[in-house]
Scaffold this motif. Structure first.
Motif, PDB file in Angstrom:
ATOM      1  N   PRO A  57     -79.083  22.916  -7.567  1.00  0.00           N
ATOM      2  CA  PRO A  57     -79.803  21.716  -8.009  1.00  0.00           C
ATOM      3  C   PRO A  57     -78.956  20.967  -9.028  1.00  0.00           C
ATOM      4  N   PRO A  58     -79.156  19.653  -9.168  1.00  0.00           N
ATOM      5  CA  PRO A  58     -78.350  18.874 -10.125  1.00  0.00           C
ATOM      6  C   PRO A  58     -78.488  19.431 -11.540  1.00  0.00           C
ATOM      7  N   LEU A  59     -77.351  19.730 -12.160  1.00  0.00           N
ATOM      8  CA  LEU A  59     -77.334  20.262 -13.523  1.00  0.00           C
ATOM      9  C   LEU A  59     -76.375  19.433 -14.359  1.00  0.00           C
ATOM     10  N   GLN A  60     -76.819  19.039 -15.527  1.00  0.00           N
ATOM     11  CA  GLN A  60     -75.968  18.284 -16.430  1.00  0.00           C
ATOM     12  C   GLN A  60     -75.198  19.245 -17.332  1.00  0.00           C
ATOM     13  N   PRO A  61     -73.905  18.982 -17.567  1.00  0.00           N
ATOM     14  CA  PRO A  61     -73.137  19.850 -18.475  1.00  0.00           C
ATOM     15  C   PRO A  61     -73.737  19.843 -19.874  1.00  0.00           C
ATOM     16  N   PRO A  62     -73.516  20.908 -20.648  1.00  0.00           N
ATOM     17  CA  PRO A  62     -74.081  20.981 -21.997  1.00  0.00           C
ATOM     18  C   PRO A  62     -73.646  19.842 -22.900  1.00  0.00           C
ATOM     19  N   ALA A  63     -72.476  19.253 -22.628  1.00  0.00           N
ATOM     20  CA  ALA A  63     -71.993  18.187 -23.500  1.00  0.00           C
ATOM     21  C   ALA A  63     -72.868  16.946 -23.415  1.00  0.00           C
ATOM     22  N   VAL A  64     -73.576  16.780 -22.309  1.00  0.00           N
ATOM     23  CA  VAL A  64     -74.451  15.613 -22.152  1.00  0.00           C
ATOM     24  C   VAL A  64     -75.717  15.829 -22.970  1.00  0.00           C
ATOM     25  N   ARG A  65     -76.095  14.820 -23.777  1.00  0.00           N
ATOM     26  CA  ARG A  65     -77.277  14.941 -24.616  1.00  0.00           C
ATOM     27  C   ARG A  65     -78.518  15.068 -23.734  1.00  0.00           C
ATOM     28  N   ARG A  66     -79.317  16.100 -23.987  1.00  0.00           N
ATOM     29  CA  ARG A  66     -80.475  16.387 -23.152  1.00  0.00           C
ATOM     30  C   ARG A  66     -81.682  16.639 -24.036  1.00  0.00           C
ATOM     31  N   THR A  67     -82.858  16.285 -23.514  1.00  0.00           N
ATOM     32  CA  THR A  67     -84.092  16.624 -24.219  1.00  0.00           C
ATOM     33  C   THR A  67     -84.510  18.045 -23.837  1.00  0.00           C
ATOM     34  N   ARG A  68     -85.433  18.606 -24.630  1.00  0.00           N
ATOM     35  CA  ARG A  68     -85.919  19.957 -24.324  1.00  0.00           C
ATOM     36  C   ARG A  68     -86.598  19.981 -22.957  1.00  0.00           C
ATOM     37  N   ARG A  69     -87.323  18.934 -22.629  1.00  0.00           N
ATOM     38  CA  ARG A  69     -88.002  18.908 -21.337  1.00  0.00           C
ATOM     39  C   ARG A  69     -86.999  18.851 -20.189  1.00  0.00           C
ATOM     40  N   GLN A  70     -85.911  18.096 -20.370  1.00  0.00           N
ATOM     41  CA  GLN A  70     -84.898  18.045 -19.325  1.00  0.00           C
ATOM     42  C   GLN A  70     -84.233  19.404 -19.142  1.00  0.00           C
ATOM     43  N   ASP A  71     -84.002  20.094 -20.253  1.00  0.00           N
ATOM     44  CA  ASP A  71     -83.453  21.446 -20.148  1.00  0.00           C
ATOM     45  C   ASP A  71     -84.406  22.368 -19.388  1.00  0.00           C
ATOM     46  N   ASP A  72     -85.702  22.265 -19.709  1.00  0.00           N
ATOM     47  CA  ASP A  72     -86.683  23.103 -19.024  1.00  0.00           C
ATOM     48  C   ASP A  72     -86.740  22.776 -17.535  1.00  0.00           C
ATOM     49  N   ASP A  73     -86.636  21.484 -17.222  1.00  0.00           N
ATOM     50  CA  ASP A  73     -86.655  21.087 -15.810  1.00  0.00           C
ATOM     51  C   ASP A  73     -85.434  21.643 -15.072  1.00  0.00           C
TER      52      ASP A  73
ATOM     53  N   GLY B 189     -83.763  24.326 -15.903  1.00  0.00           N
ATOM     54  CA  GLY B 189     -83.948  25.768 -15.777  1.00  0.00           C
ATOM     55  C   GLY B 189     -84.928  26.133 -14.687  1.00  0.00           C
ATOM     56  N   ALA B 190     -86.023  25.373 -14.590  1.00  0.00           N
ATOM     57  CA  ALA B 190     -87.024  25.645 -13.565  1.00  0.00           C
ATOM     58  C   ALA B 190     -86.459  25.407 -12.168  1.00  0.00           C
ATOM     59  N   ALA B 191     -85.697  24.336 -12.012  1.00  0.00           N
ATOM     60  CA  ALA B 191     -85.113  24.037 -10.698  1.00  0.00           C
ATOM     61  C   ALA B 191     -84.109  25.116 -10.295  1.00  0.00           C
ATOM     62  N   LEU B 192     -83.294  25.562 -11.245  1.00  0.00           N
ATOM     63  CA  LEU B 192     -82.313  26.589 -10.937  1.00  0.00           C
ATOM     64  C   LEU B 192     -82.987  27.923 -10.636  1.00  0.00           C
ATOM     65  N   PHE B 193     -84.042  28.244 -11.393  1.00  0.00           N
ATOM     66  CA  PHE B 193     -84.774  29.489 -11.142  1.00  0.00           C
ATOM     67  C   PHE B 193     -85.420  29.466  -9.763  1.00  0.00           C
ATOM     68  N   SER B 194     -86.013  28.328  -9.400  1.00  0.00           N
ATOM     69  CA  SER B 194     -86.635  28.216  -8.082  1.00  0.00           C
ATOM     70  C   SER B 194     -85.605  28.389  -6.975  1.00  0.00           C
ATOM     71  N   PHE B 195     -84.437  27.789  -7.149  1.00  0.00           N
ATOM     72  CA  PHE B 195     -83.384  27.938  -6.136  1.00  0.00           C
ATOM     73  C   PHE B 195     -82.891  29.377  -6.066  1.00  0.00           C
ATOM     74  N   THR B 196     -82.674  29.998  -7.232  1.00  0.00           N
ATOM     75  CA  THR B 196     -82.104  31.341  -7.281  1.00  0.00           C
ATOM     76  C   THR B 196     -83.018  32.366  -6.627  1.00  0.00           C
ATOM     77  N   THR B 197     -84.321  32.224  -6.819  1.00  0.00           N
ATOM     78  CA  THR B 197     -85.263  33.205  -6.289  1.00  0.00           C
ATOM     79  C   THR B 197     -85.773  32.846  -4.899  1.00  0.00           C
ATOM     80  N   SER B 198     -85.327  31.736  -4.347  1.00  0.00           N
ATOM     81  CA  SER B 198     -85.711  31.385  -2.978  1.00  0.00           C
ATOM     82  C   SER B 198     -84.911  32.212  -1.988  1.00  0.00           C
TER      83      SER B 198
END
Length: 298
Positions: A187-203, A205-214
């Motif tokens: 899923p699209p992931l922004q590098p850590p250097a890009v300024r992100r909100t906590r909600r964007q980080d959670d989104d 993480g959730a997208a990556l977790f969903s992909f990983t466990t699929s």
């Protein structure tokens, strides 16, 4: 086979891929910790329930009422050995488990041995709420293994990329294929250097977790992990970790205090079996301790 030098275009591609892999690994780490914590919590809940089930509900004491309750609830458990032990040790005035302490050592040891056997029995039968608890543990363990496979694969790829960038040597064709396939499916992931909100980080993480466990993600991680230092993390999460201690009707020590880690040596297990046999002999219940059909030593 001689390795090819790393061209500028390929170097740029690796440099662009590395932060994305690092970001994915950073997101998977906390999620893996949460899953392992959830497994530990679920297993403690299962152990407490099992102890209460065996010691408070099904076998609080050796008495006629308890034997009748066992016969009504778990008729297959009540065989000649159980009936014989009840006949030998029961005290008609003993109605509560805590009063067993006043009944003498043989009584307490016979009660303990029958509870050991009953614990194994209810585990294998997934009696009461144990079935739902086991299914929840199995689900969590599947997530844990998927996250572990993904993290191990990501770190192996990152080591290869860093080495290639450092030495100026191109990756082998298989590694390139795996890297590009992974980047195309992540899923699209922004590098850590890009300024992100906590909600964007959670989104993320959730997208990556969903992909990983699929099923798609799990298959990809397993395929990529084949042949990549399979022993590098052996034992870190498997076997006697937070999960893997529940026996699913296959293994486990069967004590009413809950399962212990299976990482102990065979000699320790043999000593424990000998100790239990000695206790049984002292209690006058040798048959219950030594009959392998009870599952005590199997």
């Amino acid at each position: 086979m001689t390795s090819s030098p790393l061209t500028d275009a390929l170097r740029a591609e690796l440099r662009a891929a590395l932060p994305i892999l690092e970001r994915a690994d950073d997101l998977l780490g906390p999620r893996l910790g949460k899953v392992r914590s959830a497994i530990a919590t679920a297993d403690r809940r299962r152990r407490r329930y099992r102890i209460h089930l065996v010691e408070r509900q099904l076998l609080p004491a050796i008495s006629p009422a308890t034997l009748q309750r066992l016969h009504d609830t778990l008729p297959d458990f009540v065989d000649d050995l159980i009936r014989s032990s009840f006949a030998q040790h029961q005290r008609r005035f003993m109605w509560f488990g805590w009063m067993a302490w006043f009944a003498g050592k043989p009584y307490r040891e016979a009660l303990t041995l029958m509870r050991v056997r009953l614990t194994r029995y209810v585990d294998r039968q997934r009696f009461g709420q144990l079935d739902a608890m086991r299914r929840e543990l199995d689900r969590l363990d599947g997530e844990r293994r998927a996250l572990y496979d993904a993290s191990r694969t990501l770190r192996a790829l990152m080591r290869l990329i860093r080495q290639a960038l450092r030495d100026g040597i191109d990756l082998d064709p298989q590694s390139w294929q795996q890297l590009r396939t992974l980047l195309a499916q992540l899923p699209p992931l922004q590098p850590p250097a890009v300024r992100r909100t906590r909600r964007q980080d959670d989104d993320d993480g959730a997208a990556l977790f969903s992909f990983t466990t699929s099923s798609q993600g799990g298959s990809l991680w397993r395929d990529m992990g084949q042949g990549r230092d399979p022993d590098a993390f052996q034992g870190q999460f498997d076997g006697g970790g937070a999960s893997g201690d529940w026996d699913n009707g296959k293994e486990g020590n069967g004590d009413t205090a809950g399962p212990e880690s299976r990482s102990g040596s065979q000699a320790n297990r043999g000593n424990a079996a000998n100790d239990m046999a000695a206790v049984a002999a002292a209690a006058g219940a040798v048959a219950i301790a030594t009959d392998d059909s009870l599952g005590l030593f199997s």
